[in-house]
Scaffold this active site. Structure first.
Site, PDB file in Angstrom:
ATOM      1  N   HIS A 168       3.463  10.791   0.459  1.00 14.93           N
ATOM      2  CA  HIS A 168       4.578  10.058   1.294  1.00 14.93           C
ATOM      3  C   HIS A 168       5.847  10.265   0.585  1.00 14.93           C
ATOM      4  CE1 HIS A 168       1.597   8.804   4.212  1.00 14.93           C
ATOM      5  NE2 HIS A 168       0.875   8.261   3.127  1.00 14.93           N
ATOM      6  N   GLU A 194       0.459   7.737  -3.411  1.00 16.77           N
ATOM      7  CA  GLU A 194       1.462   7.554  -2.455  1.00 16.77           C
ATOM      8  C   GLU A 194       2.873   8.613  -2.634  1.00 16.77           C
ATOM      9  OE1 GLU A 194       1.633   5.493   0.550  1.00 16.77           O
ATOM     10  OE2 GLU A 194      -0.426   5.799  -0.090  1.00 16.77           O
ATOM     11  N   HIS A 196       0.948  -1.076  -0.021  1.00 17.54           N
ATOM     12  CA  HIS A 196      -0.013  -0.006   0.106  1.00 17.54           C
ATOM     13  C   HIS A 196       0.953   1.183  -0.036  1.00 17.54           C
ATOM     14  CE1 HIS A 196      -3.334   2.719   0.700  1.00 17.54           C
ATOM     15  NE2 HIS A 196      -2.798   3.211   1.797  1.00 17.54           N
TER      16      HIS A 196
END
Length: 248
Positions: free
Chosen positions: A115, A111, A69
């Protein structure tokens, strides 16, 4: 499994994080963080519960088990950096190389923005790091693909047995209701196993929670149409003008 004391402390301070989300998620200098969390999503639960509907890449004909993920830069105090730069560029070669472990283009884009931009790496290097982290963590053979139901209490033990050097303080199992949805493994910047920081704890409250290939979808929303109004009795005769109606 993280200690019950740690879980209780996490609950006690949860209100602070809710009241001030900027504390848990904040802008930071790219590359300035303490360790990584490798988040492994259990596909059957994700596909049954995603509020945006099943992802066609991950939830198609192929039956995935655990997939990556994300690889999240994290602070020891439980907070984490987010969206550290405005870089939105994700080369197609990176997407093609990463699809085997993270089978969703939309997820990769998300993502990277949220992140990856805080890792201090380019998109090419960040996703190479993500793939290396995925290769570092061995998925237990018995739960590599959707199959027999396994109690949530056994999932962590299977990961510990399959990964020498990984300790109970370095992994957390997350549930959605009674279904395992995710396993989080904590890694240092060189991708060695480390103990997780604050707030990274097991979240499976139901004793009967399990990892299963057959996950019930979320309950559909209740209809917002108001019920039919019942027929009302005839209105009473109006009061004489000299009578004042009582205040309710």
């Amino acid at each position: 499994m993280r200690s019950a004391v740690a879980a209780i402390l996490s609950v006690l301070v949860a209100g602070l994080f809710t009241a001030s989300p900027s504390w848990a998620q904040r802008r930071a200098e790219p590359g300035s963080f303490d360790y990584y969390i490798l988040s492994l999503s259990w596909t059957p639960t994700y596909c049954a519960r995603d509020k945006n509907g099943p992802d066609p890449d991950q939830c198609g004909d192929r039956k995935y088990g655990f997939v990556v993920h994300g690889l999240w830069p994290q602070y020891n105090d439980g907070s984490y950096p987010a969206t550290c730069t405005r870089d939105r560029n994700l080369p197609k070669t990176v997407v093609d190389q990463t699809m085997p472990v993270m089978p969703s283009v939309g997820l990769m884009m998300h993502e990277w923005r949220k992140h990856g931009t805080c890792s201090g790496l380019t998109a090419t290097d960040y996703f190479a790091k993500l793939r290396a982290a995925a290769a570092k963590v061995t998925i237990p053979e018995t739960i590599k693909t959707p199959g027999p139901t396994v109690p949530a209490t056994q999932v962590e033990r299977l990961f510990l047995d399959a990964n020498p050097g990984l300790t109970a303080e370095g992994v957390a199992v997350i549930c959605s209701r009674r279904d395992v949805s995710e396993v989080r493994v904590c890694l240092n910047k060189d991708l060695g196993f480390v103990a997780c920081g604050q707030k990274v704890v097991d979240r499976c409250r139901d004793r009967d929670a399990a990892l299963s290939a057959d996950v019930a979808p979320s309950q559909p929303r209740r209809s917002m149409t108001p019920p039919a109004t019942p027929a009302l009795p005839p209105a009473p005769a109006p009061a004489p003008a000299s009578v004042v109606a009582p205040v309710r």
